[in-house]
Write a protein that holds these residues in place. Structure first.
Motif, PDB file in Angstrom:
ATOM      1  N   HIS A  30      80.274 209.432  12.914  1.00  0.00           N
ATOM      2  CA  HIS A  30      79.054 209.226  12.137  1.00  0.00           C
ATOM      3  C   HIS A  30      77.910 210.129  12.587  1.00  0.00           C
ATOM      4  O   HIS A  30      76.978 210.392  11.816  1.00  0.00           O
ATOM      5  N   ILE A  31      77.971 210.610  13.825  1.00  0.00           N
ATOM      6  CA  ILE A  31      76.890 211.439  14.362  1.00  0.00           C
ATOM      7  C   ILE A  31      77.019 212.894  13.925  1.00  0.00           C
ATOM      8  O   ILE A  31      76.042 213.635  13.895  1.00  0.00           O
ATOM      9  N   PHE A  32      78.247 213.334  13.603  1.00  0.00           N
ATOM     10  CA  PHE A  32      78.498 214.725  13.225  1.00  0.00           C
ATOM     11  C   PHE A  32      77.980 215.673  14.313  1.00  0.00           C
ATOM     12  O   PHE A  32      77.270 216.639  14.040  1.00  0.00           O
ATOM     13  N   SER A  33      78.342 215.370  15.559  1.00  0.00           N
ATOM     14  CA  SER A  33      77.770 216.096  16.693  1.00  0.00           C
ATOM     15  C   SER A  33      78.131 217.582  16.699  1.00  0.00           C
ATOM     16  O   SER A  33      77.367 218.398  17.225  1.00  0.00           O
ATOM     17  N   GLN A  34      79.270 217.945  16.126  1.00  0.00           N
ATOM     18  CA  GLN A  34      79.693 219.343  16.114  1.00  0.00           C
ATOM     19  C   GLN A  34      79.662 219.947  14.715  1.00  0.00           C
ATOM     20  O   GLN A  34      80.111 221.086  14.535  1.00  0.00           O
ATOM     21  N   GLN A  35      79.168 219.217  13.750  1.00  0.00           N
ATOM     22  CA  GLN A  35      79.325 219.650  12.355  1.00  0.00           C
ATOM     23  C   GLN A  35      78.019 219.877  11.609  1.00  0.00           C
ATOM     24  O   GLN A  35      78.031 220.055  10.390  1.00  0.00           O
TER      25      GLN A  35
END
Length: 230
Positions: A190-195
């Motif tokens: 849900h955080i999309f840390s790499q996206q």
């Protein structure tokens, strides 16, 4: 990225606004995640979408809903937050009277607010919904959905599960003259840390494709994309 304050339904609202040099530039409104879970206009995904619209030549606004940052008022369970989004849109349209193209982009809870706003404002041309919380909120109000848009999901998102979002996409795609460009990042939670930049790339690809086909029939504008890698 000047700071702005504008009137909201429950007090003044704080925002950051970029004004394009083109007086006829398209407009984009960015809506942040849930304020009770740390969502602000400075959220990384909201900020990245803001910057990409700016790069694309849009006049673009991101803002804090009531009770967040220096915005007055307090959280209102979503109803007041929809009114805040409408006030932000009113302010941006007031200072851009010659713009004829309007987009909204929301992340998580902001995607829910954005889609609610979409149903109230027929002038909205397109939308971006990142990780819409379709497992927590009823999206049946999208009947019919007024226009096509981009929906993004994370394959490892436990808060907005991809299968639930896919079900929503499939339902919207049965509606006349609506095509949802659905993109899944299999490794994203849900955080999309790499996206974040991949989301911005998908946003730009979708918006520019729609703009190129502005005068084409709606159902010929864009077809659902293959699942993204990220």
């Amino acid at each position: 990225m000047p700071e702005v304050m504008f009137a909201g339904p429950d007090g003044r609202l704080e925002g950051h606004y970029h004004h394009s040099e083109d007086p006829n530039a398209p407009l984009a409104l960015i809506i942040h995640p849930h304020p009770l879970h740390g969502g602000t206009m400075n959220n990384r995904i909201a900020y990245t979408m803001y910057r990409r619209f700016q790069t694309m030549g849009f006049s673009v606004l991101r803002y804090n809903s009531r009770g967040v940052g220096r915005s007055q008022g307090r959280y209102d369970g979503g109803i007041g937050e929809i009114s805040d989004a409408a006030a932000a849109l009113d302010w941006m349209q007031m200072i851009n009277p010659n713009s004829s193209e309007l987009w909204i982009a929301g992340y998580s809870f902001g995607a829910f607010v954005g889609m609610q706003l979409l149903m109230r404002r027929p002038e909205i041309r397109g939308w971006i919904s990142v990780a819409p919380p379709a497992d927590d909120y009823d999206f049946n109000f999208l009947a019919p959905c007024p226009c096509s848009g981009l929906m993004i999901a994370g394959g490892k998102d436990s808060m907005a599960p991809e299968p639930v979002i896919r079900k929503l996409v499939d339902k919207l795609n049965t509606q006349k003259n609506v095509t949802v460009d659905y993109r899944v990042f299999p490794e994203a939670d849900h955080i999309f840390s790499q996206q974040a930049e991949l989301i911005a790339d998908a946003l730009e690809d979708h918006v520019t494709t729609r703009q190129r086909n502005l005068f084409a029939p709606e159902d010929a504008m864009i077809q659902p994309a293959a699942e993204a890698v990220g």
